[in-house]
Design a protein around this motif. Sequence first.
Motif, PDB file in Angstrom:
ATOM      1  N   THR A  80      40.848  16.442  35.918  1.00 21.33           N
ATOM      2  CA  THR A  80      41.514  16.775  37.179  1.00 21.33           C
ATOM      3  C   THR A  80      41.479  18.277  37.428  1.00 21.33           C
ATOM      4  O   THR A  80      41.347  18.724  38.570  1.00 21.33           O
ATOM      5  CB  THR A  80      42.970  16.283  37.175  1.00 21.33           C
ATOM      6  N   ASP A  81      41.570  19.068  36.350  1.00 22.47           N
ATOM      7  CA  ASP A  81      41.530  20.528  36.489  1.00 22.47           C
ATOM      8  C   ASP A  81      40.114  21.008  36.811  1.00 22.47           C
ATOM      9  O   ASP A  81      39.929  21.937  37.600  1.00 22.47           O
ATOM     10  CB  ASP A  81      42.043  21.194  35.212  1.00 22.47           C
ATOM     11  N   LEU A  82      39.123  20.371  36.199  1.00 26.83           N
ATOM     12  CA  LEU A  82      37.738  20.739  36.514  1.00 26.83           C
ATOM     13  C   LEU A  82      37.445  20.459  37.984  1.00 26.83           C
ATOM     14  O   LEU A  82      36.765  21.241  38.649  1.00 26.83           O
ATOM     15  CB  LEU A  82      36.748  19.958  35.645  1.00 26.83           C
ATOM     16  N   ASN A  83      37.973  19.355  38.481  1.00 26.95           N
ATOM     17  CA  ASN A  83      37.789  19.035  39.901  1.00 26.95           C
ATOM     18  C   ASN A  83      38.522  20.022  40.800  1.00 26.95           C
ATOM     19  O   ASN A  83      37.995  20.462  41.824  1.00 26.95           O
ATOM     20  CB  ASN A  83      38.258  17.602  40.178  1.00 26.95           C
ATOM     21  N   TYR A  84      39.735  20.368  40.413  1.00 23.85           N
ATOM     22  CA  TYR A  84      40.548  21.293  41.221  1.00 23.85           C
ATOM     23  C   TYR A  84      39.884  22.676  41.305  1.00 23.85           C
ATOM     24  O   TYR A  84      39.846  23.295  42.367  1.00 23.85           O
ATOM     25  CB  TYR A  84      41.949  21.419  40.623  1.00 23.85           C
ATOM     26  N   PHE A  85      39.356  23.149  40.176  1.00 19.56           N
ATOM     27  CA  PHE A  85      38.759  24.486  40.124  1.00 19.56           C
ATOM     28  C   PHE A  85      37.230  24.443  40.190  1.00 19.56           C
ATOM     29  O   PHE A  85      36.573  25.413  39.787  1.00 19.56           O
ATOM     30  CB  PHE A  85      39.185  25.202  38.834  1.00 19.56           C
ATOM     31  N   SER A  86      36.678  23.367  40.691  1.00 22.13           N
ATOM     32  CA  SER A  86      35.222  23.202  40.657  1.00 22.13           C
ATOM     33  C   SER A  86      34.473  24.347  41.328  1.00 22.13           C
ATOM     34  O   SER A  86      33.438  24.810  40.835  1.00 22.13           O
ATOM     35  CB  SER A  86      34.819  21.866  41.295  1.00 22.13           C
TER      36      SER A  86
END
Length: 218
Positions: A80-86
């Motif tokens: 979810t964090d990788l997606n948020y900060f993609s």
Amino acid sequence: MKKIFSAFLLLTFALIFSQEKQPMFWQDIQNFKKLDQETAPPKNSILLVGSSSFTKWQDVSDYFPGKVIINRGFGGSRLTDLNYFSEDLLSPYQPKQIIIYCGENDFADNAKLKADVVVDRYKTFYKKIRAKFPNIQVDYISIKYSPSRENLWPQMKEANKKIAKFMKKEKNADFIDITKVMNDSNGNIRKDLFVEDMLHMTPEGYRLWTSVMNPYMK
């Protein structure tokens, strides 16, 4: 004096409020930006993205001599964090390959989380990568079975299986399975590959990862 004190209080509350508004791992991302400002990231590199198994691999370049590696792992991160900060994790770079290790913390955050949810989170991030880099090599390292998280192994195994199936169908993509090399001759997880917390790895653990990863490195 009262006015000065009141102004001080307002400023203090404003600072606290602004800090509270920042999303988790915001500071890690700012640190990456600072690194990129200090030294321009090299082109045609191998970009590592993910959680603490990458974060703690500070000497990763020593394991892969001759390879140009940018390590952008940040500890505790979830898919979810990788997606948020993609955008922050992908846009500053022009890699020839991206390798991902993430998903373990998604399950650790919620022991009841279904494997399909984590698989969908990964697919979302994969699509974000492909939107920016249609043709580069993208690899996913299987979720390791940390002894401290044995209760989560069933979901992790299912997620690994489904992500492997997904990656097999994709072009310029591979699933790098590091699970078998971390087992002993009886098929049990080698606890000696982990430090005291039974979550993070020793240099020997990383050496074994290297032996599996090497054929996939561009």
